[in-house]
Design an enzyme around this catalytic site. Structure first.
Site, PDB file in Angstrom:
ATOM      1  N   SER A   1       0.848  -1.172   0.000  1.00  0.00           N
ATOM      2  CA  SER A   1       0.000   0.000   0.000  1.00  0.00           C
ATOM      3  C   SER A   1       0.882   1.221   0.000  1.00  0.00           C
ATOM      4  CB  SER A   1      -0.869   0.007   1.253  1.00  0.00           C
ATOM      5  OG  SER A   1      -0.034   0.216   2.365  1.00  0.00           O
ATOM      6  N   LYS A   2       0.319   2.289  -0.511  1.00  0.00           N
ATOM      7  CA  LYS A   2       1.104   3.515  -0.657  1.00  0.00           C
ATOM      8  C   LYS A   2       1.556   4.082   0.683  1.00  0.00           C
ATOM      9  CE  LYS A   2      -3.101   6.123  -0.987  1.00  0.00           C
ATOM     10  NZ  LYS A   2      -4.121   6.657  -1.855  1.00  0.00           N
ATOM     11  N   ARG A   3       0.938   3.622   1.756  1.00  0.00           N
ATOM     12  CA  ARG A   3       1.370   4.140   3.050  1.00  0.00           C
ATOM     13  C   ARG A   3       2.743   3.595   3.449  1.00  0.00           C
ATOM     14  NH1 ARG A   3      -2.739   6.125   2.694  1.00  0.00           N
ATOM     15  NH2 ARG A   3      -4.632   4.986   2.558  1.00  0.00           N
ATOM     16  N   LYS A   4       3.098   2.456   2.908  1.00  0.00           N
ATOM     17  CA  LYS A   4       4.400   1.877   3.257  1.00  0.00           C
ATOM     18  C   LYS A   4       5.455   2.199   2.199  1.00  0.00           C
ATOM     19  CE  LYS A   4       3.144  -0.416   7.003  1.00  0.00           C
ATOM     20  NZ  LYS A   4       2.145  -1.448   7.046  1.00  0.00           N
TER      21      LYS A   4
ATOM     22  N   GLU B   1      -4.097  13.841  -3.885  1.00  0.00           N
ATOM     23  CA  GLU B   1      -4.264  12.670  -4.743  1.00  0.00           C
ATOM     24  C   GLU B   1      -5.591  12.694  -5.487  1.00  0.00           C
ATOM     25  OE1 GLU B   1      -3.378   9.298  -2.261  1.00  0.00           O
ATOM     26  OE2 GLU B   1      -1.256   9.804  -2.287  1.00  0.00           O
TER      27      GLU B   1
END
Ligand code: GLU
Length: 489
Positions: free
Chosen positions: A262-265, A417
């Site tokens: 995921s983009k959070r990581k 985004e």
């Protein structure tokens, strides 16, 4: 004759990648496209690009263009697709609505599907009731019991309705996955799926199956996350009386902690890796080793070598970890192999090309007195992650705990985004709107943005700078700055 297998002519291999254009081009799409491409090429088959844009509220034309550009940048070219045409087109689902309607009607005629007049309110109520009773969630089949003639009349008279599949109510649905073996699901677990929505547009299930059949897709190679849809697809193939494709569900890419990437990581947009200076061949090789082994402990191989040696028995099902350190290592191998000339070409293709330099020049021309100031003044446009240590004491918002500052930055990044276009005016209005909503001073937030994206207190106009820096690097740096701030003492 023993040892003499009969050589029945094999159907030609036709595979597809079918992204939905709802966001940035995802590395998962590249990974699935790679395996489809390699399999097709290894078998002299065709690789098709199909755009699954039936979700009208989420689809964006810009996203389709970006997917096409990103896959082309990687060198995963298709034989048929929306931009190159082909005999089985159109390849954009939004242009095939009539076909889906005809096919839904076909199923209704055969009694394998039926019009459903249940309103959204009734369905919501049903769901609540099922939840309260801890019953299995799903459609209760109310409209299945209607008299078919009468139901058709109501539909013809224009009463709002969906079309649902009349799924079998007992028995077992079998999915034969080439990588996972046989999976059996009891039919009771699958309720009557909507095939056609009340606006006349198909659901993913109907459009996907109809297209795979009409486009003569022989092997469906897709991500594991779709495996729960496959029994529904099997039912649809059965309802139409069509042969099924051969199924392959590839393991999902994962973060180091094994969660789905995921983009959070980590950044998950292909464009991030492009903008960060990863060579396409390194990214392909990296995606290749994530799912497949070349053998003989060899990790570095080209796309052509992968095609030449590809077999399914070397695909592993263990959750492949998207390890960016490994990607960097791989990139280094390829970079060092380039001749000086090739390295310069790679740099020009990256951010030292004329087009990008003109945009940068426009921003700094008033700020330099001699040409030799250009590179120092613009270094942050051409660098990777920034070092925030030298400006650490400025990275804060007065009277706001650092963890809240982090939260605010991440929330603002989320809003960026959603931007229709990565343009200065839009970024500015989103940022101003954000400050207003949160009761934050623009002076404070804009300074944070400046420091986060450039590492400097003074820079060319902020939003123009962010626009030229690009969506990928801006987001990455702001996320990193947010982490840095939260980790400060
Ligand atoms: N549109 C789906 C996606 O976005 C396609 C899944 C499939 O390959 O069937 O991945």
């Amino acid at each position: 004759m023993p040892g003499h297998s009969s050589h029945a002519p094999q159907a030609p291999v036709r595979v597809r990648v079918a992204p939905s254009p709802t966001g940035d081009p995802h590395v998962g799409t590249a990974y699935i496209a790679l395996f489809n491409y390699v399999f097709a090429k290894s078998r002299g088959g065709a690789f098709v690009l199909r755009i699954e844009d039936t979700d009208r509220s989420r689809s964006r034309a810009d996203s389709e263009r970006q997917i096409i550009d990103a896959l082309r940048w990687l060198g995963l070219t298709w034989d048929e697709g929306p931009d190159v045409g082909g005999a089985a087109g159109p390849y954009r689902q939004s242009e095939r609505s009539e076909t889906y309607r005809e096919h839904a009607a076909m199923l209704v005629d055969r009694g394998s599907a039926y019009p459903c007049f249940c309103t959204a309110e009734r369905l919501a109520e049903l769901r609540e009731r099922q939840k309260a009773e801890k019953a299995t969630l799903g459609y209760d089949g109310a409209c299945r019991a209607l008299d078919p003639e009468r139901a058709r009349e109501r539909a013809r008279a224009g009463e709002s309705h969906t079309i649902r599949l009349a799924a079998p109510q007992s028995g077992v649905i079998t999915v034969d996955d080439e990588l996972r073996g046989r999976v059996e699901i009891s039919a009771e677990q699958i309720d009557d799926q909507v095939l056609l929505k009340s606006d006349g547009f198909p659901t993913y299930h109907l459009a996907n199956v109809v297209d795979d059949h009409l486009m003569e897709i022989s092997h469906v190679i897709r991500a594991e996350e779709w495996i729960s849809s496959t029994p529904k697809h099997v039912l649809l193939y059965e309802a139409f009386g069509w042969p099924q494709p051969t199924w392959f569900h590839m393991p999902l890419l994962r973060n180091k902690d094994k969660s789905k990437i995921s983009k959070r990581k980590n950044p998950v947009s292909i464009n991030y890796y492009r903008d960060a200076g990863i060579l396409p061949r390194a990214l392909l090789n990296f995606l290749g080793v994530l799912g497949w082994s070349y053998g003989d402990d060899i990790e570095k191989f080209t796309l052509a070598e992968m095609v030449e040696r590809f077999t399914w028995d070397r695909v592993s099902l263990g959750g492949p970890v998207f390890d960016t350190d490994k990607l960097r290592w791989m990139n280094e191998q390829y970079l060092h192999e380039l001749s000086h000339e090739e390295l310069v070409d790679a740099l020009l293709d990256w951010r030292l090309g004329r087009e990008h330099l003109v945009r940068v020049a426009e921003l700094v021309r008033e700020r330099i007195k001699q040409l030799n100031e250009f590179i120092p003044a613009t270094a942050f446009f051409f660098s990777g992650d920034l070092d925030y240590e030298p400006v650490a004491d400025k990275l804060h918002i007065p009277e706001t705990p650092n963890k809240d500052v982090k939260k605010a930055i991440l929330e603002l990044v989320e809003r960026y985004e959603q931007a229709e276009e990565w343009r200065a005016s839009e970024l500015e209005s989103i940022s101003r709107g954000f400050c207003e909503d949160k009761g934050l001073k623009t002076k404070h937030v804009f300074m944070l943005l400046r420091l986060g994206t450039t590492g400097r207190k003074a820079s060319p106009p902020l939003f123009e700078t962010m626009a030229v820096l690009g969506k990928e690097l801006t987001r990455r740096r702001l996320r990193q700055a947010a982490d840095f701030i939260a980790a400060k003492k």
